[in-house]
Every structure is written in structure tokens, then in C-alpha cells.
Design a protein around this motif. Structure first.
Motif, PDB file in Angstrom:
ATOM      1  N   GLY A 144       0.533  -0.898   0.470  1.00 39.58           N
ATOM      2  CA  GLY A 144      -0.017   0.045   0.151  1.00 39.58           C
ATOM      3  C   GLY A 144       0.894   1.504   0.355  1.00 39.58           C
ATOM      4  O   GLY A 144       0.283   2.308  -0.762  1.00 39.58           O
ATOM      5  N   VAL A 145       2.179   1.472   0.916  1.00 40.80           N
ATOM      6  CA  VAL A 145       2.610   1.799   0.871  1.00 40.80           C
ATOM      7  C   VAL A 145       3.022   2.781  -0.638  1.00 40.80           C
ATOM      8  O   VAL A 145       3.636   3.666  -1.326  1.00 40.80           O
ATOM      9  CB  VAL A 145       3.891   2.251   1.723  1.00 40.80           C
ATOM     10  N   VAL A 146       4.286   1.820  -1.377  1.00 40.39           N
ATOM     11  CA  VAL A 146       4.561   1.730  -2.602  1.00 40.39           C
ATOM     12  C   VAL A 146       3.665   2.515  -3.893  1.00 40.39           C
ATOM     13  O   VAL A 146       3.483   3.124  -4.480  1.00 40.39           O
ATOM     14  CB  VAL A 146       4.933   0.053  -2.640  1.00 40.39           C
ATOM     15  N   ARG A 147       1.971   1.466  -3.246  1.00 42.52           N
ATOM     16  CA  ARG A 147       1.359   1.662  -4.360  1.00 42.52           C
ATOM     17  C   ARG A 147       0.811   3.299  -4.610  1.00 42.52           C
ATOM     18  O   ARG A 147       1.058   4.179  -5.911  1.00 42.52           O
ATOM     19  CB  ARG A 147      -0.034   1.177  -4.131  1.00 42.52           C
ATOM     20  N   TYR A 148      -0.018   3.742  -3.198  1.00 42.83           N
ATOM     21  CA  TYR A 148      -0.562   5.609  -3.378  1.00 42.83           C
ATOM     22  C   TYR A 148       0.955   6.495  -3.154  1.00 42.83           C
ATOM     23  O   TYR A 148       0.799   7.119  -3.762  1.00 42.83           O
ATOM     24  CB  TYR A 148      -0.720   5.675  -1.677  1.00 42.83           C
ATOM     25  N   GLY A 149       2.068   5.637  -3.048  1.00 42.85           N
ATOM     26  CA  GLY A 149       3.387   6.911  -2.795  1.00 42.85           C
ATOM     27  C   GLY A 149       4.317   6.744  -4.627  1.00 42.85           C
ATOM     28  O   GLY A 149       3.853   7.586  -4.644  1.00 42.85           O
ATOM     29  N   ALA A 150       3.753   5.672  -5.537  1.00 48.17           N
ATOM     30  CA  ALA A 150       3.857   5.631  -6.533  1.00 48.17           C
ATOM     31  C   ALA A 150       2.838   6.180  -7.500  1.00 48.17           C
ATOM     32  O   ALA A 150       3.048   7.454  -8.131  1.00 48.17           O
ATOM     33  CB  ALA A 150       4.196   4.706  -7.074  1.00 48.17           C
TER      34      ALA A 150
END
Length: 450
Positions: A144-150
Motif C-alpha cells: 500500500g505504501v509503495v502503490r499510493y506513494g508511486a
């Protein structure tokens, strides 16, 4: 320090003002652009592409689902990606239709351009790419962190808002001595560490698969090599990730030393279990698959962890035994150097039976059991002349202790019972007689009157 604290609100206010002003300018420019006829036509084309993608999803989705159900032999990772594509089929179709619309509009109206179509197509492509790639990360929180950050970074990049956003996030910071921590630094660290952990996990899985598939390495050394490779890859990921975002690790040396001293006193048992686990893996005294006895616990080693060993018993219970107990207490390893295990059972026969016959019948009965080994052959010995029977010990060997010991004892006892009954050999048992002496009065209790 006080001066920096006094200037911080002004810096944050100025950055927020620039960011808000830029958003208002972009919103006004987008509104004015949409009001123009040609841009309005592009928006209409996008709505049409979305409608076609929705209809295509309704028509193609069931067919793709039925096709996937017939691929039962696919690997798990391939089926997972097929499911992901099926769930995001509408987005895939929309991206394809959006880029087709961009190409067609630029060919039909090169002077008008396809700015709106291109922006939306870039956004949709970036979001879809991130959604598909992030599925490789198994940890839900990290994914989730990587997805929303990207997604956020791609959106800001395409809309050309990265400079204003970076300035605003960098102004939200705190100073810890020479170390300055800002929201921008935290977000960069989360994104970089997420990617680094993903790569480290991928490398760790690949190396673990190669190590476990190598039959020349013993099971204990396989576990040790896998643990060390995971520690190496994840350690490199943390170091490289923090250095990539500009964190000075030398400033954390004193703090980490103080924390290490505190943890050393508070986590002595944990450290002892970790060191004991390393010793067990190095000396190969216990390995996965071994059958052990520890106190009242009898079972086989399922896994060797960093802190404990998992022992599964015959009744399905799983005991988590600390590694320190496996080092400091007496452990019976039934399969340490050899899988063969000798089992002794004791029984008795009456004095009237021929002991030579009893020995021959008992060894033949034990040899008839399926799990008893032919070599070494079962043997029977007289151990004592008891009060009411001649005592014997029957010894036999098995090589599958993981299948259980109690059940094979029961099978041999049952075979002895059948063999003795067929040969007429009696098994004595204690008998008691009650004698009433002459002159004694025997009184019978009378039932109470109702």
C-alpha cells in the motif's frame, strides 16, 4: 536553534502559499481549457472510451474468467497475475482505447493537438503500471505504501507540480541536532525502502529456492544459509535505502549504541535463543525432519526458526521450543545419525510354558509386523524369574520413527496376543483369594428399610 524554530512557520506558510497558488492557477487553466470546443471534444472522447471499456469488461470478463479456470496447472504467481489483470480489465481496455484516441486525433487534427487526451492517457498508464507491479510485493502494508506513494508521485510529475510539492513537504521538518527530518525525507525513505525491500525479498526468495533445491547441502546448513542470505539482503536494503535518501548514518551511531546496550540487558533470553539457534545450525545436532524427545514431548522437527524450533507431535500439537532449551537440556534425537531405532517391550509367560517356544513364537510374531525390520532381526531374552511369571524382553528395530512409536508397540503386542493364543501359551496375571478363617463371624450388611 531558536531562530530556526521561529522561522519555520514562515517557511511553511510561504511554501503552502506557493503550492495553493499553483493549484489555483492550474485549476483555472484546466477550466478555461475545457470550455474551449476542441478540448471539450477530447473530454467527450475520453468519456466514450471509458464507456467502451466498461462494455468491453462486461463482455470479455466472463470469457477470460472461464479461460483462467481451465489453466489449473499454472504456477501460483502466473495465476495471481492473471487474476489481477482480470480485476483491472476495464483499466487495461481504457488505457488501450485512450492511446488509440491520442494517435487518431493527432493524425486527423495535428494543429489542434491532443493535450487533454495525452495527459489522461499518461495518468491512466502510470496508475495501471503501478497497480500491476505493486502486486509483486506480498506484504499488504508495504504494498500500500509503495502503490499510493508511486501514484501520488506520478500524478504530480505529469501535472508538473513536483517542485512546489517538494518545497512544501521539505518545509515540514524537525531538527535533531545535526539531523534534519522532513516529511519529504520520510516519504522518499518510505518509497526507496519499499523498492529496496521488494528487491531484497525477491533476491532472498530466489536464493532460498536455489539453496533448498541443492541436495548436496544438509537440511541444517540449508536453513543457516537461507537465514544468513535474508539477513544480508535486508541489511543491504536498509543501508542503501537510507543512504539513497541522504540520511547520515554516522549521526545514529551513538543512539544505536545506547539502544543496543539497553536491549542487551532487556533481551538476554532473546539473544540467547538467537545464538543457540545459530549453534544448532552449525553443529547439525538437530535438523528439520529429526524425531526428538524433550521431556514429555515427542515429535519431529518441522521448522528451525531464529528463536525457537517447531516440534509437531503425533496428536497434531505443535510445540514451540526455545532454542536455548535444545542446547542446555538433554534431548533424545532418534534420527540424529541413523534412522534405525530399537524398541523394547516387556511381557511375561507362565512357568509352565517352554521358554524356548515362547522366544521363537514372540520373535516370529514381531517379524510379521510390516514396520519391523528383517535385519537386525527381532530377538527375545529372559530378563527375570518373577513372582508369578517368567519375564521376557522383546527387541526389534524400525527405520520410520516419524510414523510413531506407540502404534508399532501396539501392533507387536497384538501380534503376540494372537500368536500366544494360537500356540496355547498363557499370560499369567495376579490373582487374589479371600479366605474366611474358622471361628470368624461374617456379617452381611442388611439393606436399609424403605
Amino acid at each position: 536553534m531558536a531562530q530556526q524554530a521561529a522561522e519555520a512557520p514562515e517557511v511553511i506558510a510561504a511554501a503552502a502559499s506557493d503550492f495553493g497558488e499553483r493549484l489555483l492557477q492550474d485549476a483555472e487553466r484546466v477550466t478555461q481549457g475545457v470550455m474551449q470546443p476542441w478540448n471539450a471534444w477530447q473530454v467527450a472522447i475520453l468519456f466514450g472510451a471509458f464507456a467502451l471499456a466498461h462494455l468491453g469488461r462486461a463482455w470479455l470478463g466472463p470469457k477470460l474468467h472461464d479461460w483462467m479456470r481451465k489453466r489449473s496447472g499454472w504456477p501460483r504467481w502466473r495465476m495471481r497475475y492473471a487474476v489481477t489483470l482480470h480485476r483491472r480489465l476495464r483499466a487495461v481496455l481504457f488505457v488501450v482505447l485512450a492511446w488509440i484516441a491520442v494517435a487518431v486525433v493527432e493524425q486527423l487534427a495535428p494543429l489542434g493537438g491532443a493535450a487533454v487526451l495525452r495527459i489522461v492517457a499518461n495518468l491512466a498508464t502510470g496508475w495501471l503500471f503501478v497497480a500491476l507491479v505493486s502486486r509483486l510485493i506480498s506484504n499488504p502494508l508495504l504494498r500500500g505504501v509503495v502503490r499510493y506513494g508511486a501514484w501520488t508521485w506520478i500524478t504530480l510529475r505529469i501535472l508538473d507540480l513536483t517542485n512546489e510539492t517538494a518545497r512544501l513537504l521539505d518545509s515540514l521538518s524537525i531538527d535533531l541536532g545535526d539531523l534534519r527530518i522532513s516529511v519529504l525525507l520520510v516519504l522518499k525513505a518510505a518509497l526507496v525502502l519499499g523498492v529496496a525491500f521488494f528487491i531484497a525479498r525477491l533476491l532472498a526468495r530466489t536464493s532460498a529456492h536455489r539453496i533448498e533445491s541443492n541436495r548436496e547441502i544438509s537440511p541444517s546448513m540449508q536453513v543457516l544459509a537461507v537465514k544468513l542470505s535474508q539477513l544480508l539482503f535486508y541489511g543491504i536494503a536498509v543501508f542503501v535505502g537510507l543512504r539513497a535518501v541522504g540520511v547520515d548514518l554516522t549521526g545514529l551511531a551513538v543512539l544505536s549504541g545506547a539502544i543496543g546496550v539497553g536491549l542487551g540487558f532487556g533481551l538476554q533470553k532473546v539473544v540467547s535463543n538467537l545464538v543457540s539457534g545459530l549453534i544448532i545450525l552449525l553443529d547439525k545436532s538437530i535438523k528439520p525432519g529429526d524425531v526428538i524427545s524433550l521431556g514429555e514431548t515427542f515429535g519431529w522437527i518441522s521448522t528451525l526458526g531464529a528463536r525457537y524450533a517447531s516440534v509437531v507431535t503425533r496428536d497434531g500439537k505443535e510445540y514451540l521450543i526455545p532454542n536455548e532449551d535444545l542446547i542446555t537440556t538433554q534431548v533424545v534425537n532418534w534420527t540424529h545419525s541413523d534412522n534405525s531405532v530399537r524398541i523394547d517391550i516387556s511381557f511375561g509367560a507362565s512357568y509352565g510354558e517352554d521358554p524356548h517356544l515362547v522366544r521363537r513364537v514372540s520373535t516370529a510374531a514381531a517379524a510379521g509386523c510390516t514396520r519391523v525390520l528383517e535385519k537386525p532381526a527381532p530377538v527375545c531374552h529372559i530378563t527375570a524369574f518373577g513372582d508369578s511369571s517368567v519375564d521376557y524382553t522383546l527387541r526389534f528395530w524400525i527405520d520410520d520413527a516419524t510414523a510413531g512409536l506407540t502404534n508399532i508397540r501396539g501392533d507387536v503386542f497384538l501380534a503376540l496376543w494372537d500368536a500366544f493364543k494360537a500356540e496355547g501359551i498363557s499370560i499369567p496375571f495376579p490373582q487374589r483369594e479371600v479366605r474366611v478363617l474358622d471361628g470368624s463371624a461374617l456379617r452381611v450388611a442388611q439393606p436399609a428399610a424403605e
